[in-house]
Scaffold this active site. Structure first.
Site, mmCIF file in Angstrom:
data_model
loop_
_atom_site.group_PDB
_atom_site.id
_atom_site.type_symbol
_atom_site.label_atom_id
_atom_site.label_comp_id
_atom_site.label_asym_id
_atom_site.label_seq_id
_atom_site.Cartn_x
_atom_site.Cartn_y
_atom_site.Cartn_z
ATOM 1 N N LYS A 195 0.725 -1.127 0.039
ATOM 2 C CA LYS A 195 -0.093 -0.120 0.004
ATOM 3 C C LYS A 195 0.820 1.266 0.164
ATOM 4 C CE LYS A 195 -3.853 -2.405 2.391
ATOM 5 N NZ LYS A 195 -4.467 -2.632 3.729
ATOM 6 N N GLN A 209 -4.357 -1.330 10.010
ATOM 7 C CA GLN A 209 -4.383 -2.761 9.172
ATOM 8 C C GLN A 209 -4.924 -3.817 10.207
ATOM 9 O OE1 GLN A 209 -3.230 -3.481 6.084
ATOM 10 N NE2 GLN A 209 -3.725 -5.490 6.220
ATOM 11 N N ASP A 262 -11.153 3.072 4.597
ATOM 12 C CA ASP A 262 -11.365 1.683 4.416
ATOM 13 C C ASP A 262 -12.977 1.385 4.258
ATOM 14 O OD1 ASP A 262 -9.191 -0.168 4.133
ATOM 15 O OD2 ASP A 262 -8.749 -0.037 6.406
#
Ligand code: NAP
Length: 301
Positions: free
Chosen positions: A53, A97, A120
């Protein structure tokens, strides 16, 4: 018949270019789009996802700020980091994460992120907006699948889509997005409580596997000419591979590709789309923040 292989890397590259162009425009306005990435512990898969990412962010001209917390960190310590980032105007998106160590409540952490920075798309406010069809951040993997179907010209309107899996981050939102009026698929969701998924999957014009079970979808489960989208990313032991494992999707790729009309490979299918959609969400968050500031300053009346 041999399926058309959907090139997720190529579609994702176009989306990443779009993100790069919009990042350039923001920089022209004096804004550096920025994502804060929080990682708790040192799970090897998570480390590799985060590295991927961050590389993509840098290539698109998006800044990233790295927060590494030791595995034994307390939930409150993580929440304090999130609160600081929520208040920091130079940070436009916050990504925690997952998975988190088991002593930290994932729900509490997801809910602590400011919905305006929830790139997200996991916050209950984002989920609510998605279900209601309102503006908001869409979760990256399901949104990426939708974009892949559209860019590949796969007919979705009126199609029967079968989704294998009902997780909060993939199956459920995907099923929801597919059934939106402007997408217009008829959706069936299968899970571990589905007695015989084959009854449904054989009827699918679009079959999406998001179960995390390597080899789950075999050719006898697939309708001739169907679009088969493999979201699964599974580590399968392989002594011949350098790392001792290889990545496999949920689909028995060889035989299924002989029967399907379209198929996504693993890797190189859905995975690259997830990252591309994340970049676009960060850009959107930065644009929203700047537009809100301009509006507050009275520039738009
Ligand atoms: P998850 O939270 O483990 O959920 C798996 C879902 O699949 C559950 O709803 C489960 O049903 C269902 N399931 C399990 N076995 C099944 C079976 N035999 N038949 C039908 N349904 C079954 O996993 P996830 O986070 O959604 O991820 C799914 C897969 O996608 C994983 O391989 C993951 O690594 C991958 N993934 C890929 C990306 C990407 O960017 N490519 C992003 C996210 C995830 P129950 O609800 O009944 O338990």
């Amino acid at each position: 018949m041999s399926a058309i292989i959907i090139d997720g890397r190529a579609v994702a590259a176009r989306k990443r270019e779009e993100a790069g162009a919009r990042a350039g425009a923001l920089r022209g306005r004096g804004v550096i789009p920025c994502l804060a990435v929080i990682l708790v512990g040192e799970d090897p898969a998570s480390l590799s996802y985060v590295a991927g990412k961050e590389k993509a962010l840098a290539e698109a001209g998006i800044a990233s700020r790295d927060f590494r917390l030791p595995r034994e960190s307390k939930e409150e310590e993580l929440l304090a980091v999130i609160r600081t980032l929520n208040a920091d105007e130079t940070v436009h998106g916050i990504l925690v994460q997952l998975p988190l160590p088991s002593h930290i409540r994932e729900d509490a952490v997801i809910s602590a992120v400011d919905p305006a920075k929830d790139v997200d798309g996991f916050h209950p406010v984002s989920v609510g907006n998605m279900v209601l069809g309102r503006k908001g951040f869409l979760p990256c993997t399901p949104h990426g699948v939708l974009v892949l179907l559209r860019e590949q010209g796969i007919p979705v309107n009126g199609a029967h889509a079968v989704v294998l899996g009902r997780s909060n981050i993939v199956g459920k939102p995907l099923a929801n997005l597919l059934s939106r009026k402007d997408v217009n698929a008829t959706v069936t969701i299968c899970h571990t409580g589905t007695g015989n998924p084959k009854i449904y999957t054989r009827e699918a014009d679009i079959l999406i596997a998001a179960a995390g079970r390597p080899g789950l979808v075999t050719a006898d489960m697939v309708k001739e000419g169907a679009a088969v989208i493999d979201v699964g990313v599974n580590r399968v032991e392989d002594s011949a591979a350098r790392k001792g494992y290889r990545l496999s999707g949920d689909v028995d790729y060889g035989p299924v590709s002989e029967k399907a009309g379209w198929i996504t490979p693993v890797p190189g299918g859905v995975g690259p789309m997830t990252i591309a959609m994340l970049l676009l969400n960060v850009i959107e968050a930065a644009e929203n923040a700047e537009n809100a500031k301009d509006a507050a300053a009275g520039l738009y009346g």
